[in-house]
Design a protein around this motif. Structure first.
Motif, PDB file in Angstrom:
ATOM      1  N   GLU A  84       0.831  -1.207   0.000  1.00 29.50           N
ATOM      2  CA  GLU A  84       0.000   0.000   0.000  1.00 29.50           C
ATOM      3  C   GLU A  84       0.863   1.253   0.000  1.00 29.50           C
ATOM      4  O   GLU A  84       0.553   2.241  -0.675  1.00 29.50           O
ATOM      5  CB  GLU A  84      -0.937  -0.020   1.211  1.00 29.50           C
ATOM      6  N   ARG A 131       1.413   4.276  -3.391  1.00 27.49           N
ATOM      7  CA  ARG A 131       1.097   5.697  -3.307  1.00 27.49           C
ATOM      8  C   ARG A 131       2.106   6.567  -4.058  1.00 27.49           C
ATOM      9  O   ARG A 131       1.846   7.762  -4.264  1.00 27.49           O
ATOM     10  CB  ARG A 131       1.055   6.142  -1.836  1.00 27.49           C
ATOM     11  N   ILE A 158      -4.704  -1.495  -5.745  1.00 31.79           N
ATOM     12  CA  ILE A 158      -4.582  -0.557  -4.624  1.00 31.79           C
ATOM     13  C   ILE A 158      -4.564   0.872  -5.148  1.00 31.79           C
ATOM     14  O   ILE A 158      -5.238   1.763  -4.616  1.00 31.79           O
ATOM     15  CB  ILE A 158      -3.304  -0.854  -3.813  1.00 31.79           C
ATOM     16  N   ARG A 159      -3.806   1.105  -6.217  1.00 34.42           N
ATOM     17  CA  ARG A 159      -3.771   2.449  -6.796  1.00 34.42           C
ATOM     18  C   ARG A 159      -5.149   2.851  -7.313  1.00 34.42           C
ATOM     19  O   ARG A 159      -5.598   3.979  -7.093  1.00 34.42           O
ATOM     20  CB  ARG A 159      -2.749   2.502  -7.947  1.00 34.42           C
ATOM     21  N   ASP A 178      -8.088   1.756  -6.359  1.00 35.20           N
ATOM     22  CA  ASP A 178      -9.006   1.976  -5.244  1.00 35.20           C
ATOM     23  C   ASP A 178      -8.719   3.293  -4.531  1.00 35.20           C
ATOM     24  O   ASP A 178      -9.612   3.863  -3.875  1.00 35.20           O
ATOM     25  CB  ASP A 178      -8.912   0.822  -4.245  1.00 35.20           C
ATOM     26  N   SER A 179      -7.474   3.771  -4.632  1.00 28.80           N
ATOM     27  CA  SER A 179      -7.088   5.032  -3.998  1.00 28.80           C
ATOM     28  C   SER A 179      -7.286   6.233  -4.911  1.00 28.80           C
ATOM     29  O   SER A 179      -6.940   7.359  -4.534  1.00 28.80           O
ATOM     30  CB  SER A 179      -5.614   4.967  -3.565  1.00 28.80           C
TER      31      SER A 179
END
Length: 285
Positions: free
Chosen positions: A178, A182, A215-216, A218-219
């Motif tokens: 995670e 970012r 993850i990217r 979803d962010s």
């Protein structure tokens, strides 16, 4: 398209500059130097390389972020980015604990190092974005200032940061992945029992790449302009390292050649020079 970088396993600033010229003329896309607690300074070496090259990218592999003051890291990276006309890459990790570190600084523990990593990178990015900037963390505090401010870096919003992200096999949550997701690039590792290293196969990398990209997504971060940077030794003895087409298919966008087994001897230097002059792997990926 895969791009290719080379890590210098040893060498003073003059050596890094000389080999950067060699690597640029041989077609490599980037040259990297590693940061020591006590030793030749990587940022001075990369500055020397910037002065004698035109387009090869210049990076650290790695910067142990928890032991560097964030404003020092931001100052070094932005200064070199301006000097090199936007060629800097910051490879970022917790740092490998070894005698060369603990001879000078105590181990604060993994939890503290993780906290300092997150706070340090947040301040790095915040300072690059300009003033006013403030930060109130557990380990670092920053207040706005207008004292002799530097110019903005060439690369916006800041020189890219590639972060080590280790996947723990079987773990329900992956905070290390995670964190890497970012930033602008991921240096993949796998932790599985006693094994800790890069993904063991293209299939394993492909599975992890899917996780990181989700993850990217979803962010709210784009999949584009995110590098997946695999380190290996194409010119070594592992046949798996020569199947770059498979690694690229699994998601790798950079191949980082790491000749860590070469020692600083006449034979080691000759082999290092041979590998650099051979150029990046002639593989269509």
């Amino acid at each position: 398209m895969m791009r290719y970088g080379f890590v210098m396993p040893f060498g003073a600033a003059s050596d890094i500059a000389e080999h950067a010229v060699m690597a640029e003329s041989s077609g490599w896309d980037a040259i990297f130097d590693w940061e020591a607690v006590w030793g030749d300074d990587a940022w001075i070496a990369l500055t020397a390389a910037a002065m004698v090259t035109d387009h090869i990218r210049l990076g650290t592999m790695l910067t142990p972020v928890p032991r560097v003051r964030p404003w020092d890291l931001a100052s070094r990276a932005s200064s070199l980015d301006r000097l090199s006309d936007g060629r800097v890459i910051v490879g970022a990790g917790l740092g490998a604990l070894h005698e060369g570190w603990t001879a000078f600084e105590p181990d604060e523990g993994r939890r503290v190092r993780v906290e300092k990593m997150d706070e340090g990178l947040a301040i790095y990015a915040g300072l690059m974005a300009g003033q006013p900037f403030s930060y109130a963390g557990k380990h670092y505090q920053v207040t706005p200032t207008d004292f002799m401010l530097p110019a903005a870096p060439v690369q916006q919003p800041h020189p890219p940061v590639w972060v080590v992200g280790a996947a723990k096999v079987g773990a329900p949550r992956q905070p290390s992945l995670e964190r890497a997701a970012r930033w602008q690039g991921w240096l993949p590792q796998v932790v599985d029992g006693d094994w800790r290293g890069r993904p063991r196969s293209p299939d394993e990398l492909a599975s992890l790449t899917g996780q990181v990209l989700r993850i990217r997504e979803d962010s709210g971060l784009p999949r584009e302009h995110f590098d997946i940077c695999l380190e290996g030794e194409f010119y070594g003895t592992d046949a798996g390292d020569r199947d770059l087409a498979a690694w690229a298919e699994a998601g790798a966008t950079w191949w980082i050649e790491g000749a860590w087994g070469l020692d600083d001897s006449a034979a080691g230097r000759a082999e290092l020079q041979r590998r650099i002059q051979a150029g990046p792997p002639a593989v269509s990926v």
